[in-house]
Motif scaffolding. Structure first.
Motif, mmCIF file in Angstrom:
data_model
loop_
_atom_site.group_PDB
_atom_site.id
_atom_site.type_symbol
_atom_site.label_atom_id
_atom_site.label_comp_id
_atom_site.label_asym_id
_atom_site.label_seq_id
_atom_site.Cartn_x
_atom_site.Cartn_y
_atom_site.Cartn_z
ATOM 1 N N ASP A 45 -31.300 -12.911 35.156
ATOM 2 C CA ASP A 45 -32.133 -13.962 34.535
ATOM 3 C C ASP A 45 -33.651 -13.650 34.754
ATOM 4 O OD1 ASP A 45 -32.143 -16.386 33.072
ATOM 5 O OD2 ASP A 45 -32.943 -17.270 34.827
ATOM 6 N N TYR A 46 -33.954 -13.195 35.994
ATOM 7 C CA TYR A 46 -35.370 -13.118 36.216
ATOM 8 C C TYR A 46 -35.937 -11.994 35.668
ATOM 9 C CZ TYR A 46 -39.192 -12.085 39.586
ATOM 10 O OH TYR A 46 -40.377 -11.853 40.015
ATOM 11 N N LEU A 47 -35.265 -10.996 35.100
ATOM 12 C CA LEU A 47 -35.812 -9.638 34.580
ATOM 13 C C LEU A 47 -36.357 -10.037 33.203
ATOM 14 C CD1 LEU A 47 -32.834 -7.153 35.388
ATOM 15 C CD2 LEU A 47 -35.229 -7.204 36.387
ATOM 16 N N ARG A 48 -37.279 -9.223 33.019
ATOM 17 C CA ARG A 48 -38.057 -9.504 31.680
ATOM 18 C C ARG A 48 -38.313 -7.982 30.792
ATOM 19 N NH1 ARG A 48 -36.824 -13.564 32.419
ATOM 20 N NH2 ARG A 48 -37.877 -15.600 32.911
ATOM 21 N N PRO A 49 -38.481 -7.858 29.669
ATOM 22 C CA PRO A 49 -38.844 -6.633 28.920
ATOM 23 C C PRO A 49 -39.686 -5.950 29.624
ATOM 24 C CG PRO A 49 -38.527 -8.690 27.420
ATOM 25 C CD PRO A 49 -38.486 -9.226 28.579
ATOM 26 N N GLY A 50 -39.529 -4.692 29.593
ATOM 27 C CA GLY A 50 -40.369 -3.770 30.517
ATOM 28 C C GLY A 50 -40.004 -3.634 31.692
ATOM 29 N N ASP A 51 -39.176 -4.525 32.241
ATOM 30 C CA ASP A 51 -38.720 -4.513 33.701
ATOM 31 C C ASP A 51 -37.742 -3.554 34.037
ATOM 32 O OD1 ASP A 51 -40.668 -6.281 34.399
ATOM 33 O OD2 ASP A 51 -39.092 -8.093 34.770
ATOM 34 N N THR A 52 -37.555 -3.014 35.127
ATOM 35 C CA THR A 52 -36.392 -2.020 35.473
ATOM 36 C C THR A 52 -35.667 -2.554 36.483
ATOM 37 O OG1 THR A 52 -37.795 0.027 34.738
ATOM 38 C CG2 THR A 52 -35.761 0.332 36.319
ATOM 39 N N LEU A 53 -34.178 -2.596 36.459
ATOM 40 C CA LEU A 53 -33.337 -3.071 37.670
ATOM 41 C C LEU A 53 -32.953 -2.030 38.304
ATOM 42 C CD1 LEU A 53 -31.467 -5.141 38.943
ATOM 43 C CD2 LEU A 53 -29.901 -4.494 37.121
ATOM 44 N N VAL A 54 -33.164 -1.815 39.779
ATOM 45 C CA VAL A 54 -32.860 -0.944 40.602
ATOM 46 C C VAL A 54 -31.793 -1.045 41.541
ATOM 47 C CG1 VAL A 54 -33.834 0.725 42.390
ATOM 48 C CG2 VAL A 54 -35.329 -0.169 40.461
ATOM 49 N N VAL A 55 -30.683 -0.361 41.603
ATOM 50 C CA VAL A 55 -29.674 -0.640 42.663
ATOM 51 C C VAL A 55 -29.533 0.533 43.487
ATOM 52 C CG1 VAL A 55 -28.533 -2.249 40.933
ATOM 53 C CG2 VAL A 55 -28.100 0.528 41.052
ATOM 54 N N PRO A 56 -28.905 0.511 44.924
ATOM 55 C CA PRO A 56 -28.733 1.394 45.796
ATOM 56 C C PRO A 56 -27.936 2.537 45.141
ATOM 57 C CG PRO A 56 -28.602 -0.577 47.106
ATOM 58 C CD PRO A 56 -28.684 -0.805 45.401
#
Length: 226
Positions: free
Chosen positions: A74-85
Motif C-alpha cells: 500500500d505504501y509503494l507508489r508508481p516509480g518505486d521499486t520493491l526489494v526483497v532479500p
C-alpha cells in the motif's frame, strides 16, 4: 488472480523493463517464519541496497495474514521499486509471487530480489519473470490434466470417486439389527458407530417410516441402501 503470459504480451514486450521510469524510492520487505528468528541480516542487506524504508513480518509464508506486506504494498507508489532479500521471503508459492509482481507491474512499480539478482527494471529481469509465469501456467495445466486423467481411469476401473462412505455394508446391517431392539436408542447406536443421527437416518432410511418398519421388513420410502 495472476496474469498469464499471454495477458502480459498484450500490453508490452517481454524485454521491456518496468517501470519505464524507476526514479522513485526503493522500499524493502523482509520476513522470517518464527518469532525466534532474527531479521537483522535481511534488514542490513535491504538497507545496504538503498531501501529508504523496510517492512518486516514474523510469520510463516503459508500465513495469508502478512500485515506488514500489505502495508508495504500500500505504501509503494508508481516509480518505486520493491526489494526483497530473496524470492521465498515474498511469495507463498510461485503463483502467489507472480500475482504480487504482476500487480506491482500494473501499478508501475518495479521489483528486485537480491539473492537471485532478479530486477524487473532491467530487460533481463523482465524476461526471467515471463519465463516464471509461463512455467507456473504450464505446471498448473499439467496438474489439472493429470487429475482429470486419474479420475477417468479410476471411474473406468469402477472405483468410487469422492469421500469414502461414513458406514460400510457390515455396519449398516449391524445397525439395523440393533435398531430392532427397543432398548437401543437411535442416539446410542449413532454414537456406537461414530456417526450423527442424521447420518444413521441416511444409511438406514426406513427409520423415516418408523422403527417398526425394521421389524416388519417394510422397505418402502427412500432408496434401500445395498
Amino acid at each position: 488472480m495472476a496474469s498469464t503470459p499471454a495477458e502480459w504480451a498484450d500490453t508490452d514486450g517481454p524485454l521491456e523493463a518496468f517501470p519505464a521510469n524507476s526514479s522513485g524510492a526503493q522500499v524493502g520487505y523482509g520476513r522470517v517464519s518464527t518469532k525466534g528468528q532474527l531479521l537483522d541480516r535481511q534488514i542490513a542487506a535491504l538497507t545496504a541496497a538503498g531501501c529508504v524504508r523496510v517492512f518486516t513480518d514474523k510469520k510463516s509464508g503459508k500465513n495469508a495474514e502478512r500485515e506488514e506486506l500489505w502495508k508495504c504494498l500500500d505504501y509503494l507508489r508508481p516509480g518505486d521499486t520493491l526489494v526483497v532479500p530473496s524470492l521465498d521471503r515474498l511469495g507463498r508459492s510461485i503463483q502467489d509471487l507472480i500475482a504480487i509482481v504482476s500487480g506491482l507491474r500494473k501499478r508501475g512499480i518495479g521489483f528486485q530480489s537480491l539473492h537471485e539478482a532478479l530486477d524487473t527494471t532491467t530487460p533481463g529481469g523482465r524476461l526471467v519473470f515471463h519465463v516464471f509465469a509461463a512455467l507456473a501456467e504450464f505446471i498448473r495445466e499439467l496438474i489439472v490434466q493429470g487429475t482429470h486423467e486419474g479420475l477417468e481411469a479410476a471411474r473406468a476401473r469402477g472405483e468410487r470417486i469422492g469421500r469414502p462412505p461414513a458406514m460400510n455394508a457390515e455396519q449398516i446391517r449391524h445397525a439395523r439389527a440393533l435398531l430392532t431392539q427397543p432398548e437401543n436408542t437411535v442416539t446410542s447406536i449413532a454414537k456406537l458407530f461414530g456417526v450423527s443421527r442424521t447420518t444413521l437416518y441416511k444409511y438406514v432410511p426406513e427409520l423415516a417410516v418408523g422403527r417398526g418398519a425394521l421389524v416388519s421388513g417394510d422397505r418402502t420410502g427412500p432408496t434401500w441402501p445395498r
